[in-house]
Design a protein around this motif. Structure first.
Motif, PDB file in Angstrom:
ATOM      1  N   VAL A  93     -91.166  61.479 -90.041  1.00  0.00           N
ATOM      2  CA  VAL A  93     -90.592  60.491 -89.123  1.00  0.00           C
ATOM      3  C   VAL A  93     -90.955  59.123 -89.676  1.00  0.00           C
ATOM      4  O   VAL A  93     -92.056  58.621 -89.462  1.00  0.00           O
ATOM      5  N   LEU A  94     -90.039  58.550 -90.434  1.00  0.00           N
ATOM      6  CA  LEU A  94     -90.456  57.388 -91.223  1.00  0.00           C
ATOM      7  C   LEU A  94     -89.564  56.158 -91.085  1.00  0.00           C
ATOM      8  O   LEU A  94     -89.358  55.435 -92.064  1.00  0.00           O
ATOM      9  N   HIS A  95     -89.080  55.913 -89.866  1.00  0.00           N
ATOM     10  CA  HIS A  95     -88.341  54.647 -89.731  1.00  0.00           C
ATOM     11  C   HIS A  95     -89.249  53.469 -90.114  1.00  0.00           C
ATOM     12  O   HIS A  95     -88.762  52.427 -90.512  1.00  0.00           O
ATOM     13  N   VAL A  96     -90.565  53.675 -90.003  1.00  0.00           N
ATOM     14  CA  VAL A  96     -91.474  52.582 -90.387  1.00  0.00           C
ATOM     15  C   VAL A  96     -91.399  52.286 -91.894  1.00  0.00           C
ATOM     16  O   VAL A  96     -91.669  51.158 -92.317  1.00  0.00           O
ATOM     17  N   ALA A  97     -91.002  53.292 -92.692  1.00  0.00           N
ATOM     18  CA  ALA A  97     -90.890  53.049 -94.140  1.00  0.00           C
ATOM     19  C   ALA A  97     -89.713  52.114 -94.431  1.00  0.00           C
ATOM     20  O   ALA A  97     -89.737  51.348 -95.394  1.00  0.00           O
ATOM     21  N   LEU A  98     -88.691  52.180 -93.591  1.00  0.00           N
ATOM     22  CA  LEU A  98     -87.487  51.375 -93.829  1.00  0.00           C
ATOM     23  C   LEU A  98     -87.791  49.879 -93.732  1.00  0.00           C
ATOM     24  O   LEU A  98     -87.068  49.058 -94.275  1.00  0.00           O
ATOM     25  N   ARG A  99     -88.844  49.569 -92.995  1.00  0.00           N
ATOM     26  CA  ARG A  99     -89.180  48.140 -92.812  1.00  0.00           C
ATOM     27  C   ARG A  99     -90.581  47.865 -93.319  1.00  0.00           C
ATOM     28  O   ARG A  99     -91.241  46.914 -92.875  1.00  0.00           O
ATOM     29  N   ASN A 100     -91.032  48.681 -94.234  1.00  0.00           N
ATOM     30  CA  ASN A 100     -92.377  48.529 -94.796  1.00  0.00           C
ATOM     31  C   ASN A 100     -92.370  47.402 -95.818  1.00  0.00           C
ATOM     32  O   ASN A 100     -92.306  47.618 -97.028  1.00  0.00           O
ATOM     33  N   ARG A 104     -96.343  49.177 -99.398  1.00  0.00           N
ATOM     34  CA  ARG A 104     -97.416  50.175 -99.538  1.00  0.00           C
ATOM     35  C   ARG A 104     -96.759  51.533 -99.723  1.00  0.00           C
ATOM     36  O   ARG A 104     -95.829  51.877 -99.001  1.00  0.00           O
ATOM     37  N   PRO A 105     -97.203  52.315-100.715  1.00  0.00           N
ATOM     38  CA  PRO A 105     -96.547  53.611-100.918  1.00  0.00           C
ATOM     39  C   PRO A 105     -96.634  54.490 -99.665  1.00  0.00           C
ATOM     40  O   PRO A 105     -97.670  54.529 -99.007  1.00  0.00           O
ATOM     41  N   ILE A 106     -95.532  55.125 -99.342  1.00  0.00           N
ATOM     42  CA  ILE A 106     -95.510  56.101 -98.232  1.00  0.00           C
ATOM     43  C   ILE A 106     -94.978  57.395 -98.824  1.00  0.00           C
ATOM     44  O   ILE A 106     -93.867  57.430 -99.367  1.00  0.00           O
ATOM     45  N   LEU A 107     -95.790  58.421 -98.757  1.00  0.00           N
ATOM     46  CA  LEU A 107     -95.464  59.644 -99.482  1.00  0.00           C
ATOM     47  C   LEU A 107     -94.895  60.714 -98.555  1.00  0.00           C
ATOM     48  O   LEU A 107     -95.432  60.958 -97.488  1.00  0.00           O
ATOM     49  N   VAL A 108     -93.804  61.324 -99.006  1.00  0.00           N
ATOM     50  CA  VAL A 108     -93.327  62.551 -98.356  1.00  0.00           C
ATOM     51  C   VAL A 108     -93.431  63.632 -99.422  1.00  0.00           C
ATOM     52  O   VAL A 108     -92.795  63.514-100.478  1.00  0.00           O
ATOM     53  N   ASP A 109     -94.220  64.644 -99.130  1.00  0.00           N
ATOM     54  CA  ASP A 109     -94.475  65.706-100.110  1.00  0.00           C
ATOM     55  C   ASP A 109     -94.876  65.128-101.465  1.00  0.00           C
ATOM     56  O   ASP A 109     -94.360  65.522-102.513  1.00  0.00           O
ATOM     57  N   GLY A 110     -95.734  64.146-101.428  1.00  0.00           N
ATOM     58  CA  GLY A 110     -96.274  63.585-102.657  1.00  0.00           C
ATOM     59  C   GLY A 110     -95.392  62.550-103.340  1.00  0.00           C
ATOM     60  O   GLY A 110     -95.791  61.931-104.317  1.00  0.00           O
ATOM     61  N   GLU A 111     -94.172  62.336-102.805  1.00  0.00           N
ATOM     62  CA  GLU A 111     -93.296  61.360-103.464  1.00  0.00           C
ATOM     63  C   GLU A 111     -93.179  60.087-102.625  1.00  0.00           C
ATOM     64  O   GLU A 111     -92.918  60.158-101.416  1.00  0.00           O
ATOM     65  N   ASP A 112     -93.376  58.970-103.283  1.00  0.00           N
ATOM     66  CA  ASP A 112     -93.282  57.680-102.593  1.00  0.00           C
ATOM     67  C   ASP A 112     -91.812  57.400-102.241  1.00  0.00           C
ATOM     68  O   ASP A 112     -90.947  57.389-103.123  1.00  0.00           O
ATOM     69  N   VAL A 113     -91.551  57.158-100.956  1.00  0.00           N
ATOM     70  CA  VAL A 113     -90.149  56.916-100.552  1.00  0.00           C
ATOM     71  C   VAL A 113     -89.733  55.455-100.753  1.00  0.00           C
ATOM     72  O   VAL A 113     -88.546  55.133-100.668  1.00  0.00           O
ATOM     73  N   MET A 114     -90.713  54.574-101.020  1.00  0.00           N
ATOM     74  CA  MET A 114     -90.378  53.158-101.050  1.00  0.00           C
ATOM     75  C   MET A 114     -89.369  52.767-102.134  1.00  0.00           C
ATOM     76  O   MET A 114     -88.489  51.940-101.871  1.00  0.00           O
ATOM     77  N   ASN A 118     -86.078  50.666-101.155  1.00  0.00           N
ATOM     78  CA  ASN A 118     -85.796  49.355-101.750  1.00  0.00           C
ATOM     79  C   ASN A 118     -84.473  49.344-102.510  1.00  0.00           C
ATOM     80  O   ASN A 118     -83.745  48.344-102.495  1.00  0.00           O
ATOM     81  N   ALA A 119     -84.158  50.478-103.140  1.00  0.00           N
ATOM     82  CA  ALA A 119     -82.891  50.541-103.889  1.00  0.00           C
ATOM     83  C   ALA A 119     -81.701  50.403-102.939  1.00  0.00           C
ATOM     84  O   ALA A 119     -80.732  49.696-103.238  1.00  0.00           O
ATOM     85  N   VAL A 120     -81.781  51.050-101.782  1.00  0.00           N
ATOM     86  CA  VAL A 120     -80.652  50.946-100.842  1.00  0.00           C
ATOM     87  C   VAL A 120     -80.582  49.536-100.254  1.00  0.00           C
ATOM     88  O   VAL A 120     -79.488  48.992-100.047  1.00  0.00           O
TER      89      VAL A 120
END
Ligand SMILES: O=P(O)(O)OC[C@H]1O[C@H](O)[C@H](O)[C@@H](O)[C@@H]1O
Length: 547
Positions: A93-100, A104-114, A118-120
Motif C-alpha cells: 500500500v504505497l500511495h506514500v511512495a507516489l509523493r515521496n 528515500r528508497p521504498i522497497l517492494v520485494d527488495g526493489e526500490d519503486v522510486m 520518478n520516471a512516470v
C-alpha cells in the motif's frame, strides 16, 4: 489477534465513556483555560483544533493506549516499508511512495519503486508541457483546448475534487471535464459542447475493465472517429492511465500514449499517480508537484511523530471514540470553501470503501461498529439545509469544519461572513443554549411569560456536539495535499484499530457480477436467470414497457 473490543484498553474506554456521561464540554472548557491550546496542533500548513470534543486528558491517554495495543506505530512502519499489508490482494500500500519527495528508497520485494515513480512523473511533465505549449496536436493539426477524463470511482473523484479545489490556479486556454457515469446523459452533454479536433480524452482506469469507463471510452472513440473520419485519429486524441497495458492496447490506444501506475496504488488513493494527469493539465505540473509536497509533509509527520502528537492518528482515534463508544453512525465533512464541494464525496469513497468492512484481517466477524457513513456539503449552504438535525436532532454527528483563513477572491466582506459562520456553528454546537437562557432571551425580547415558557424547550440546544476545526491560511496545492493526506492517514489509523483491511473493496463485486447477468437478459429481451420475485417482476415490467 482477537477482536480489539476484547482488549483491556477497549474495556477501559467503554467504562470511561460511561463515566463521561453528564460531563458537558462547556464545563471542560471552564475548568481548563489551556484546553484549546493543549488540544490542537499544527502540521504542514494545517492547524487542527480538536478541543471541542467530549474527551479529557484521560480519554486521550486511553485512546493512545488502544493505538499502542493494536501496534499502530508498527503498522505505519509496515506501510511505509512497502510490506504487503493489503493481504487479501497480496499487495503493498504505497500511495506514500507516489509523493515521496525525499526520494528515500521504498522497497517492494527488495526493489526500490522510486525510479519507476520518478520516471512516470517525468513522462507526465513532458506530456503536460507538450499539450500546454501546443506541440501536441490533434489529428487535423489543431492544438488541444479540452481534456475529457473518462474514469469512475478512484479514477474520477480524486482528480475531479482536486481540479475543482484548485480552480483559482487553473491555466487559461485548457478546460478539463470529467465523465464518469454510464448514464448516457453524462457523456452526451459533455461532448455536445466540444470540438473533436481540439479534444483529448484520458481514459483512466486502474483495471481497464470497468464497465462504465469502457462504455464511455468506446462512445468517445466513435464520436471522434466519426467526426474526424479516420481511425488513425485515435492516436492523437486518446491517452490511457492504467496498470493494465494489455487491455489498453486491446482498446486501440498506443501504449506510447499510456501512463502506468502500479498494483500497490489503491484506486481511491491514486490521485497522486498519473491518475492525477488532469490536475497537472489544469494547474500545471509545478503545482501538481506542490500538491505532492504537501502530502509528503503530512506523510513524514505520520511516519515520524509519536502517536500523541500525530494529528492523523489523533483524529482517527477520536473517530473511533465516537463510532464505537458514543455509537455515532455518521461523520460529517463540512468545508467552508465552495471549491471544496467535492471533498466530502471524495472522502465518502476514501473512507467508506476503505473501512466499510465487517470482518477482520483474519476473517473474523467484528462485534463492534467500523467505518461510519461519511457525508457533507460546503458551508454555509449546509447550514440552511441539514444543520438543524446536527444541532437539535437525536443523533450524535461528529463534524469536521474545514476553513481557509483567506479566500482567493477578494470580494467585499464575503470571507469575513464565511469565517464568522464557521466559528459560530462550532461554538453553538459545543455550547448549546440552556432552557433558562432560551427563556430569558425571549422575555428580554418582550414575549409573554406563558409563551416563553411554552417555546423554551423548542429553543433550547443541548450543545456538547463534537466538532474538529481545521484551519488553513489558504487552499493552495500544498495545503490541499496535506489535507488529503491527513484524512488518508486518519482512515488508515481507524482500519488498524478495527483490525480490518482498509485496502480492498470486495463489497462492490457482487453487484457488478449480477449487473453482467441482467445486462445480458435485457439485451436478449428475456429473463432467464433465477432472480427473487421482486427483481424478476421489475425486469419483466422493464422489458414489457420498453418493447
Ligand atoms: O480505476 P478502475 O479500475 O476503473 O476502477 C474504478 C473504481 O471501480 C471499482 O468498482 C472500485 O470500487 C473503485 O475502488 C475503483 O476506483
Amino acid at each position: 489477534m482477537s477482536l480489539v473490543n476484547q482488549t483491556p484498553q477497549w474495556q477501559a474506554l467503554a467504562q470511561h465513556w460511561e463515566r463521561l456521561q453528564g460531563v458537558h464540554m462547556r464545563d471542560l472548557f471552564a475548568e481548563d483555560p489551556q484546553r484549546a491550546r493543549r488540544l490542537s496542533g499544527e502540521v504542514a500548513g494545517l492547524y487542527v483544533d480538536y478541543s471541542k470534543h467530549r474527551l479529557t486528558g484521560e480519554t486521550l491517554d486511553l485512546l493512545l493506549g488502544l493505538g499502542a495495543a493494536v501496534d499502530l506505530p508498527g503498522w505505519i512502519q509496515r506501510m511505509f516499508a512497502g510490506e504487503r499489508i493489503n493481504a487479501t490482494e497480496h499487495r503493498a500500500v504505497l500511495h506514500v511512495a507516489l509523493r515521496n519527495r525525499s526520494n528515500r528508497p521504498i522497497l517492494v520485494d527488495g526493489e526500490d519503486v522510486m525510479p519507476q515513480v520518478n520516471a512516470v512523473l517525468e513522462q507526465m511533465a513532458e506530456l503536460v508541457e507538450r499539450i500546454h505549449s501546443g506541440q501536441w496536436r490533434g489529428f487535423s493539426g489543431e492544438p488541444i483546448r479540452d481534456v475529457v477524463n473518462i474514469g469512475i470511482g478512484g479514477s474520477n473523484l480524486g482528480p475531479k475534487m482536486v481540479c475543482e479545489a484548485l480552480t483559482p490556479y487553473h491555466r487559461e486556454g485548457l478546460r478539463v471535464h470529467f465523465v464518469s457515469n454510464v448514464d448516457a446523459s453524462h457523456i452526451a452533454e459533455t461532448l455536445k459542447h466540444l470540438d473533436p479536433a481540439q479534444t483529448l480524452f484520458i481514459v483512466a482506469s486502474k483495471t481497464f475493465t470497468t464497465q462504465e469507463t469502457m462504455t464511455n471510452a468506446h462512445t468517445a472513440r466513435r464520436w471522434l472517429v466519426e467526426a474526424l473520419g479516420d481511425e488513425a485519429a485515435v492516436a492523437h486524441h486518446f491517452l490511457a492511465v492504467s496498470t493494465n497495458a494489455e487491455k489498453v492496447a486491446a482498446f486501440g490506444i498506443d501504449t506510447d500514449n499510456m501512463l502506468v501506475f502500479w498494483d500497490w496504488v489503491g484506486g481511491r488513493y491514486s490521485l497522486w499517480s498519473a491518475i492525477g494527469l488532469p490536475i497537472a493539465l489544469a494547474v500545471g505540473f509545478e503545482r501538481f508537484v506542490e500538491l505532492l509536497e504537501g502530502a509528503h509533509a503530512m506523510d513524514e509527520h505520520f511516519r515520524c511523530a509519536p502517536l500523541g502528537e500525530s494529528l492523523p492518528a489523533l483524529l482517527g482515534l477520536i473517530g473511533v471514540w465516537y463510532t464505537d463508544f458514543a455509537r455515532a453512525a455518521t461523520h460529517a465533512l463540512l468545508p467552508y470553501d465552495q471549491h471544496l464541494k467535492y471533498f466530502p464525496a471524495y472522502f465518502q469513497q476514501g473512507d467508506m470503501e476503505s473501512n466499510g468492512k465487517h470482518v477482520t484481517r483474519e476473517g473474523e466477524t467484528v462485534t463492534y461498529p467500523t467505518g461510519p457513513v461519511v457525508w457533507g456539503e460546503p458551508g454555509t449552504d449546509g447550514q440552511h439545509a441539514f444543520y438543524q438535525l446536527i444541532h437539535q436532532g437525536t443523533q450524535l454527528i461528529p463534524a469536521d469544519f474545514i476553513m481557509p483563513l483567506t479566500s482567493h477572491y477578494d470580494v467585499g466582506d464575503h470571507h469575513l461572513k464565511l469565517l464568522a459562520n464557521c466559528f459560530a456553528q462550532t461554538e453553538a454546537l459545543m455550547r448549546g443554549r440552556t432552557l433558562e437562557e432560551a427563556r430569558q432571551e425571549m422575555l428580554a425580547a418582550g414575549m409573554e411569560p406563558a409563551e416563553a415558557e411554552a417555546l423554551a424547550p423548542h429553543r433550547q440546544f443541548d450543545g456538547n456536539r463534537p466538532t474538529t476545526t481545521i484551519l488553513v491560511d489558504q487552499v493552495t496545492p500544498q495545503t490541499l495535499g496535506a489535507l488529503i493526506a491527513l484524512y488518508e492517514h486518519k482512515i488508515f489509523t481507524q482500519g488498524i484499530v478495527w483490525g480490518i483491511n482498509s485496502f480492498d473493496q470486495w463489497g462492490v463485486e457482487l453487484g457488478k457480477q449480477l449487473a453482467g447477468v441482467i445486462l445480458e437478459e435485457l439485451t436478449d429481451g428475456a429473463v432467464t436467470a433465477r432472480h427473487d420475485a421482486s427483481t424478476a417482476n421489475l425486469l419483466e415490467r422493464t422489458l414489457q414497457r420498453r418493447a
